[in-house]
Write an enzyme that holds these catalytic residues in place. Structure first.
Site, PDB file in Angstrom:
ATOM      1  N   SER A 127       0.642  -1.186  -0.347  1.00 29.75           N
ATOM      2  CA  SER A 127       0.180  -0.217  -0.303  1.00 29.75           C
ATOM      3  C   SER A 127       1.025   1.110  -0.124  1.00 29.75           C
ATOM      4  O   SER A 127       2.207   1.814   0.379  1.00 29.75           O
ATOM      5  CB  SER A 127      -0.743   0.515   1.705  1.00 29.75           C
ATOM      6  OG  SER A 127      -1.801   1.489   1.518  1.00 29.75           O
ATOM      7  N   HIS A 162      -1.088  -1.014  -3.925  1.00 24.29           N
ATOM      8  CA  HIS A 162      -2.525  -0.867  -3.791  1.00 24.29           C
ATOM      9  C   HIS A 162      -2.467   0.509  -3.252  1.00 24.29           C
ATOM     10  O   HIS A 162      -1.782   1.388  -3.014  1.00 24.29           O
ATOM     11  CB  HIS A 162      -2.437  -2.202  -2.049  1.00 24.29           C
ATOM     12  CG  HIS A 162      -4.088  -1.799  -2.028  1.00 24.29           C
ATOM     13  ND1 HIS A 162      -4.927  -2.783  -2.232  1.00 24.29           N
ATOM     14  CD2 HIS A 162      -4.752  -0.680  -1.070  1.00 24.29           C
ATOM     15  CE1 HIS A 162      -6.146  -1.898  -1.505  1.00 24.29           C
ATOM     16  NE2 HIS A 162      -5.133  -0.878  -0.775  1.00 24.29           N
ATOM     17  N   ASP A 209      -5.188   3.607  -2.142  1.00 24.04           N
ATOM     18  CA  ASP A 209      -5.655   3.599  -1.053  1.00 24.04           C
ATOM     19  C   ASP A 209      -6.627   5.289  -1.573  1.00 24.04           C
ATOM     20  O   ASP A 209      -5.999   5.889  -1.189  1.00 24.04           O
ATOM     21  CB  ASP A 209      -6.047   3.749   0.001  1.00 24.04           C
ATOM     22  CG  ASP A 209      -5.575   2.861   0.698  1.00 24.04           C
ATOM     23  OD1 ASP A 209      -6.447   1.590   0.072  1.00 24.04           O
ATOM     24  OD2 ASP A 209      -4.144   2.239   1.359  1.00 24.04           O
ATOM     25  N   MET A 249      -9.451   7.883  -0.166  1.00 25.14           N
ATOM     26  CA  MET A 249     -10.615   8.291   0.087  1.00 25.14           C
ATOM     27  C   MET A 249     -10.729   9.506   0.973  1.00 25.14           C
ATOM     28  O   MET A 249     -10.377  10.773   0.376  1.00 25.14           O
ATOM     29  CB  MET A 249      -9.844   8.153   1.966  1.00 25.14           C
ATOM     30  CG  MET A 249      -8.797   7.077   2.369  1.00 25.14           C
ATOM     31  SD  MET A 249      -8.206   7.088   3.632  1.00 25.14           S
ATOM     32  CE  MET A 249      -6.317   5.635   3.096  1.00 25.14           C
ATOM     33  N   HIS A 257      -8.470   1.180  -3.983  1.00 23.03           N
ATOM     34  CA  HIS A 257      -9.278   0.303  -3.161  1.00 23.03           C
ATOM     35  C   HIS A 257     -10.040   1.942  -3.186  1.00 23.03           C
ATOM     36  O   HIS A 257      -9.135   3.043  -2.206  1.00 23.03           O
ATOM     37  CB  HIS A 257      -8.631   0.419  -2.002  1.00 23.03           C
ATOM     38  CG  HIS A 257      -9.170   0.048  -0.340  1.00 23.03           C
ATOM     39  ND1 HIS A 257      -8.543  -0.754   0.907  1.00 23.03           N
ATOM     40  CD2 HIS A 257     -11.320  -0.236  -0.271  1.00 23.03           C
ATOM     41  CE1 HIS A 257      -9.606  -0.979   1.206  1.00 23.03           C
ATOM     42  NE2 HIS A 257     -10.563  -0.122   0.634  1.00 23.03           N
ATOM     43  N   MET A 270     -12.838   4.039  -0.601  1.00 22.97           N
ATOM     44  CA  MET A 270     -12.435   4.327   0.871  1.00 22.97           C
ATOM     45  C   MET A 270     -13.418   4.958  -0.004  1.00 22.97           C
ATOM     46  O   MET A 270     -13.480   6.187   1.537  1.00 22.97           O
ATOM     47  CB  MET A 270     -12.375   4.263   1.719  1.00 22.97           C
ATOM     48  CG  MET A 270     -11.896   2.310   1.882  1.00 22.97           C
ATOM     49  SD  MET A 270     -10.257   2.261   3.055  1.00 22.97           S
ATOM     50  CE  MET A 270      -9.083   2.698   2.178  1.00 22.97           C
ATOM     51  N   MET A 309     -11.482  -6.155   5.044  1.00 24.30           N
ATOM     52  CA  MET A 309     -10.838  -5.767   5.952  1.00 24.30           C
ATOM     53  C   MET A 309     -10.248  -6.282   7.141  1.00 24.30           C
ATOM     54  O   MET A 309     -11.658  -6.138   7.778  1.00 24.30           O
ATOM     55  CB  MET A 309     -11.306  -3.878   6.268  1.00 24.30           C
ATOM     56  CG  MET A 309     -11.535  -3.135   4.772  1.00 24.30           C
ATOM     57  SD  MET A 309     -10.181  -2.263   3.930  1.00 24.30           S
ATOM     58  CE  MET A 309      -9.806  -1.455   5.419  1.00 24.30           C
ATOM     59  N   GLY A 351      -3.453   4.034   7.874  1.00 24.29           N
ATOM     60  CA  GLY A 351      -2.545   2.758   8.299  1.00 24.29           C
ATOM     61  C   GLY A 351      -1.934   2.517   9.477  1.00 24.29           C
ATOM     62  O   GLY A 351      -2.237   3.471  10.424  1.00 24.29           O
ATOM     63  N   ASP A 405      -6.812  -6.141   4.135  1.00 22.51           N
ATOM     64  CA  ASP A 405      -6.260  -5.295   3.798  1.00 22.51           C
ATOM     65  C   ASP A 405      -5.630  -4.850   5.546  1.00 22.51           C
ATOM     66  O   ASP A 405      -6.937  -4.463   6.294  1.00 22.51           O
ATOM     67  CB  ASP A 405      -7.054  -4.279   3.230  1.00 22.51           C
ATOM     68  CG  ASP A 405      -5.847  -3.149   3.084  1.00 22.51           C
ATOM     69  OD1 ASP A 405      -5.015  -2.653   3.983  1.00 22.51           O
ATOM     70  OD2 ASP A 405      -6.717  -2.132   2.722  1.00 22.51           O
ATOM     71  N   GLY A 431       1.138  -2.213   3.763  1.00 17.87           N
ATOM     72  CA  GLY A 431       2.276  -0.985   3.750  1.00 17.87           C
ATOM     73  C   GLY A 431       2.974  -0.631   4.851  1.00 17.87           C
ATOM     74  O   GLY A 431       4.486  -0.551   3.942  1.00 17.87           O
ATOM     75  N   SER A 432       3.053  -0.264   6.187  1.00 21.03           N
ATOM     76  CA  SER A 432       3.748  -0.244   6.831  1.00 21.03           C
ATOM     77  C   SER A 432       4.954  -1.410   6.708  1.00 21.03           C
ATOM     78  O   SER A 432       6.374  -1.072   7.076  1.00 21.03           O
ATOM     79  CB  SER A 432       3.611   0.704   8.341  1.00 21.03           C
ATOM     80  OG  SER A 432       2.868  -0.569   8.666  1.00 21.03           O
TER      81      SER A 432
END
Length: 222
Positions: free
Chosen positions: A8, A31, A33, A35, A64, A66, A135, A142, A173, A195-196
């Site tokens: 991500s 990925h 995101d 938002m 994705h 959101m 989810m 994140g 995720d 992600g992280s």
């Protein structure tokens, strides 16, 4: 069962996104995101940025959404070249129509479920989508810890996909790391957003390989 790793970019350096995409060239997907600060309490990037990311990404882009009103906005992300577009079950008005439109535009169609959203009302949607995203944290930010309470839902999704005889991916995720990916894989997930765990590693390619190996080993034990 194939393993797919989708880092991500929410955890990437937003001032250097092209270079950050280059760091994950050994991944299966990137990925992204999106938002809107309405469906979730965070605001990230929109269509023009995603369109440009698609042009420079070394791997297919997995969007994705959101956002509110995905029926209105999601097709544009497919038109922009996203290889996969996932909308939230809690926000969509006409999921079958939207999934079919995304597929018509050449993208894979995915449906996402918040941790507390039951999967069972959406079983009949399986034939219309290419992926179910479970989810494993509350969507929006994140770095959150993995919610073990979602493992039972992952198992139910995997069982329903198997019972239907469909090639529908099961994505997870949130909180995916070397410490949690085996549990998610053992429950039936095959596509992992991290992600992280990836962008926080000095060697992103090495971390991607590690995550892929851990998930594959868990699958072999199922």
């Amino acid at each position: 069962m194939a393993v797919r790793i989708s880092p991500s970019i929410l955890s990437a350096d937003f001032a250097n996104l092209e270079a950050e995409l280059g760091r994950i060239s050994t991944a299966d997907w990137a990925h992204v995101d999106v938002m809107d600060n309405h469906f979730v309490p965070n605001l990230t990037i929109g269509l023009p940025v995603v369109e440009r990311l698609v042009q420079v990404s070394p791997v297919p882009v997995d969007v994705h959404l959101m956002i509110e009103q995905p029926d209105r906005w999601a097709p544009a992300f497919a038109e922009a070249g996203a290889a996969s577009v996932t909308f939230h079950a809690e926000a969509v008005q006409a999921p079958v129509r939207l999934a079919r439109e995304l597929r018509r535009l050449g993208a894979r169609a995915g449906v996402a479920l918040r941790p507390a959203t039951p999967f069972e009302p959406y079983v009949d949607l399986l034939a219309e989508v290419d992926m179910v995203l479970v989810m494993t944290v509350e969507p929006g930010f994140g770095g959150q810890p993995f919610l073990d309470g979602t493992l039972a839902k992952i198992r139910r999704v995997r069982a329903a996909v198997g019972a239907a005889g469909l090639d529908v991916w099961v994505q997870v995720d949130g909180g995916i790391s070397a410490q949690t990916i085996e549990r998610a894989a053992d429950a039936g997930a095959d596509t992992f957003v991290a992600g992280s765990a990836v962008y926080g590693a000095q060697d992103a390619a090495g971390r991607i390989a590690e995550l892929r190996a851990l998930a594959a080993a868990a699958h072999r034990h199922v």
